[in-house]
Design an enzyme around this catalytic site. Structure first.
Site, PDB file in Angstrom:
ATOM      1  N   ASP A 191       0.772  -1.272  -0.054  1.00 44.19           N
ATOM      2  CA  ASP A 191      -0.020   0.067  -0.045  1.00 44.19           C
ATOM      3  C   ASP A 191       0.867   1.262  -0.159  1.00 44.19           C
ATOM      4  OD1 ASP A 191      -2.262   1.769   0.796  1.00 44.19           O
ATOM      5  OD2 ASP A 191      -3.204  -0.299   1.080  1.00 44.19           O
ATOM      6  N   SER A 213     -11.364  -1.164  -0.380  1.00 45.54           N
ATOM      7  CA  SER A 213      -9.955  -1.104   0.322  1.00 45.54           C
ATOM      8  C   SER A 213     -10.321  -1.529   1.888  1.00 45.54           C
ATOM      9  CB  SER A 213      -9.531   0.211   0.153  1.00 45.54           C
ATOM     10  OG  SER A 213      -8.690   0.458  -0.941  1.00 45.54           O
ATOM     11  N   ASN A 243     -14.171   0.128  -6.776  1.00 46.78           N
ATOM     12  CA  ASN A 243     -15.416   1.084  -6.027  1.00 46.78           C
ATOM     13  C   ASN A 243     -16.110   1.700  -7.181  1.00 46.78           C
ATOM     14  OD1 ASN A 243     -14.380   0.547  -3.526  1.00 46.78           O
ATOM     15  ND2 ASN A 243     -12.977   2.067  -3.481  1.00 46.78           N
ATOM     16  N   HIS A 288      -3.917   5.865   3.589  1.00 46.77           N
ATOM     17  CA  HIS A 288      -4.446   4.841   3.154  1.00 46.77           C
ATOM     18  C   HIS A 288      -4.052   3.659   3.900  1.00 46.77           C
ATOM     19  CE1 HIS A 288      -5.936   1.745   0.381  1.00 46.77           C
ATOM     20  NE2 HIS A 288      -6.930   2.175  -0.044  1.00 46.77           N
TER      21      HIS A 288
END
Length: 461
Positions: free
Chosen positions: A210, A397, A335, A243
């Site tokens: 990530d 996520s 998404n 994130h």
């Protein structure tokens, strides 16, 4: 006058008494606390009681994320970047790659003389190397022209664009979600009940590929093992985006430490792999390199809360390598509320995760389709955030790390399980949502920690 004053006094007194009485009669779900561990109980579709672990004493650390889509913001930035090419799949989905740059995987590594010839003929330079793969960038040739050039070379196995992968997070208002200590996600997947079987094992490592992890976060600093910064080629994978910290916090925020939130696992370690930058995206090459590094340094589970709608042979090679080393691979489905397959989630060796809301319905943003394997909570999930803060975010996520945490718990209770056995247990122990059986919205259904751990425990006996 005296009688009127007495009457008013009596009326006011009665109203005051009624008001006081209502304070005790009406249940207060927001502030009903246990003085010993400060838990809160609220109603939920999946389980009548949700138990959250700790109050927040310092509210200045709780971020209010605005309602603008973070994912859309990243896409808008890429659209305006002259070095990035946009692929429009349909009205909802798009992919991106870096112009004048390609990933080239050779059958055998070219000699120094051959490399010099290639760079001269392409008017380019070498950007990065990984095993037999080299990233070339040209000053004059387009990506298409570079691919055509390399496909004419007998020593080349394949050449493809250096795609960009975006974090699968969207920004929704979290309002009082975190301040009310409402971790609906834990109870929805039977996490608390599962903790009676195991709370995890520090020897089972969960890699998070990530934007890195806040290495100083009070809820994570004792949960982190050695990691890697792919972008800077060093061992300092600190998060400059938020994130990755949020994803890691869902998996393994320290529980019972009087700080913030509770993670899915109490003891499994997080291996932070920084393959995406502060802007919230990363290239095929860097993500593939992160996978190789994680596997070679002992990761048992890999979470990838990122995606792109273009198939990549380079990324597939990294996925195949990890799977061959018995690593459990988990990825967010995307998404855009579309059935367009998103990668790496759509690879057959990766467990693809859709998002559900606290109503038990598919989250309105969550992708769907025949590549969805399971579903997990993904709407307004409180977790750690970078700069030692907290926030509630939404997206697939946020759903994916719930499954990664469960995979870590399964291997904790039964370390002899193969990666495919872990995947099968997760899919076979779900709570069925939607139409009966497997469907395109939820896959096998909502993950169930308790059921999964019972299955893993029974296979150990």
């Amino acid at each position: 006058m005296t009688k009127l004053r007495k009457s008013l006094l009596v009326t006011v007194s009665v109203l005051i008494l009624l008001s006081i009485g209502l304070l005790f009669i009406v249940p207060n779900t927001r502030n009903k606390e246990n003085p010993e561990n400060k838990t809160v109980a609220v109603e939920n579709k999946f389980n009548p009681t949700i138990t959250n672990v700790q109050n927040v004493k310092n509210e200045k650390n709780v971020l209010q994320i605005n309602s603008l889509s973070m994912g859309q913001t990243i896409k808008n930035q890429l659209k305006n970047d002259p070095s990035v090419f946009l692929i429009k799949h349909n009205e909802k989905t798009e992919s991106h790659y870096i112009k004048k740059e390609v990933n080239v995987t050779f059958k055998t590594l070219p000699s120094t003389k051959e490399i010099k010839r290639i760079t001269q003929e392409t008017n380019g330079t070498i950007i990065k190397k990984l095993n037999s793969t080299i990233v070339f960038r040209s000053n004059t040739l387009s990506t298409k022209e570079l691919i055509e050039y390399f496909n004419r070379q007998a020593m080349v196995e394949f050449a493809e664009p250096n795609y960009l992968y975006l974090q699968n997070q969207i920004g929704l208002p979290n309002d009082l979600l975190y301040r009310e200590q409402y971790q609906w996600n834990l109870s929805a997947i039977q996490a608390e009940a599962g903790w009676d079987i195991t709370k995890g094992d520090e020897h089972i490592i969960i890699a998070v590929i990530d934007t890195g992890v806040d290495l100083d976060h009070p809820d994570l600093r004792r949960r982190i093992t050695n990691g890697y910064n792919v972008l800077l080629n060093n061992n300092f994978p600190d998060d400059d985006n938020g994130h990755g910290t949020h994803v890691a916090g869902i998996i393994a925020s320290e529980t019972n430490n009087h700080e913030g939130v509770a993670g899915i696992t109490w003891y499994n370690k997080i291996m932070p792999i920084k393959a995406m930058g502060a802007e919230g995206h990363g290239t095929t090459f860097d993500i593939a390199k992160g996978i190789f590094w994680a596997v070679d340094h002992g990761a048992d589970v890999i979470n990838m809360s990122l995606g792109n709608y273009q198939h990549s042979s380079l990324l597939k090679g990294a996925i195949d390598y990890a799977y061959s080393k018995n690593v459990v691979l988990i990825a967010a489905a995307g998404n855009e509320n579309t059935m367009q397959p998103s990668y790496p989630a759509a690879f057959s060796k990766v467990l693809s995760v859709a998002a559900v809301s606290y109503t038990g319905q598919r989250a309105p943003f969550s992708n769907y389709g025949d590549y969805i394997d399971v579903a997990a909570p993904g709407v307004q999930i409180p977790s750690a955030y970078f700069n030692q803060q907290y926030a509630a975010l939404s997206g697939t996520s946020m759903a994916s790390p719930h499954v990664a945490g469960l995979a870590g718990l399964l291997l904790s209770v039964n370390p002899n399980l193969t990666n495919q056995e872990v995947i099968d247990i997760i899919k076979n122990s779900t709570y069925d949502l939607g139409i009966p059986g497997t469907d395109h919205e939820f896959g096998s259904g909502l993950i169930n920690v308790k059921n999964g751990l019972e299955d893993a425990q029974s296979k150990r006996q």
